[in-house]
Design an enzyme around this catalytic site. Structure first.
Site, PDB file in Angstrom:
ATOM      1  N   HIS A 146      14.571 -14.246  -1.214  1.00  0.00           N
ATOM      2  CA  HIS A 146      13.388 -14.254  -1.474  1.00  0.00           C
ATOM      3  C   HIS A 146      12.570 -15.437  -1.899  1.00  0.00           C
ATOM      4  O   HIS A 146      13.618 -16.434  -1.918  1.00  0.00           O
ATOM      5  CB  HIS A 146      12.947 -13.448  -2.158  1.00  0.00           C
ATOM      6  CG  HIS A 146      12.978 -11.762  -1.645  1.00  0.00           C
ATOM      7  ND1 HIS A 146      11.951 -11.533  -0.554  1.00  0.00           N
ATOM      8  CD2 HIS A 146      13.579 -10.709  -2.112  1.00  0.00           C
ATOM      9  CE1 HIS A 146      12.683 -10.016  -0.579  1.00  0.00           C
ATOM     10  NE2 HIS A 146      13.579 -10.115  -1.498  1.00  0.00           N
ATOM     11  N   CYS A 149      11.323 -17.080   3.243  1.00  0.00           N
ATOM     12  CA  CYS A 149       9.323 -16.920   4.287  1.00  0.00           C
ATOM     13  C   CYS A 149       8.681 -17.931   3.876  1.00  0.00           C
ATOM     14  O   CYS A 149       9.187 -18.831   2.262  1.00  0.00           O
ATOM     15  CB  CYS A 149       8.392 -15.421   3.004  1.00  0.00           C
ATOM     16  SG  CYS A 149       9.350 -13.973   3.224  1.00  0.00           S
TER      17      CYS A 149
END
Length: 199
Positions: A114, A175
């Site tokens: 993440h 991301c």
């Protein structure tokens, strides 16, 4: 009229507190998980008489703990654990190996993480990596040193970045800031150092 405005103001304040609290709560949960993992890893004691590892009472099995790797990227001061299975629980506290059948130093070894909410946890600073930077993966007494040679932004559906390759390389995935695309950092293997060489 004043009461109505006060009520609306109070609602906005409460909503603001909730929005601020969510990332702080997630960070606290992640910190708790990392501490548990570190404690479990520190508890791995080898019996000097027979070399066996004691069984531990943790959420991770002995095999999972023995397979924990470390990813180190000096240019962005990143040093994170890499767990060998990608699950929501594992991604919440560490980086994870994308495919179970991949081996460091052989073909394409992919690691996901993440972005993280604040600070330098997870892959928050991965976008600051540059071509030529060094990426070190420590696994089972060996340090695999990769040199970054490709940085790109791709759509989430572009899964070919995970395909195996003839050459030994590493692929780091996270991301973008918007969460709509993926940042891909690739590096080629340049050296493998055995633990005995680093002492």
């Amino acid at each position: 009229m004043i009461k109505g405005k006060s009520l609306i103001g109070l609602i906005f304040i409460l909503v603001g507190i909730v929005f601020v609290s969510i990332p702080l709560y997630n960070e606290w949960q992640q910190s708790k998980g990392v501490s548990a993992l570190e404690g479990a890893l520190a508890s791995l004691e080898v019996d000097p008489l027979n070399g066996s590892v004691q069984e531990l009472e943790t959420q991770w099995s002995k095999e999972e703990l023995e397979n924990v790797m470390t990813l180190d990227i000096p240019s962005i001061d990143l040093e994170q654990y890499v767990l060998d299975e990608t699950t929501e629980e594992n991604l919440a506290i560490a980086l994870t190996q994308v495919s179970e059948n991949q081996t460091p130093g052989e073909g394409n070894f992919s690691i996901a993480g993440h972005r993280g909410y604040r600070g330098d946890r997870h892959f928050r600073q991965l976008s600051n990596v540059s071509d030529g930077d060094e990426v070190r993966l420590i696994s089972e007494g060996k340090t695999y040193i990769y040199e970054v040679n490709s940085i790109s932004i791709v759509e989430p559906t572009q899964l070919d970045v995970l395909d195996d390759s003839e050459e030994a390389e590493i692929t780091l995935i996270t991301c973008t800031m918007s969460g709509e695309q993926r940042l891909i950092v690739k590096g080629k293997l340049v050296e493998v150092i055995e633990e005995s060489q680093t002492v």
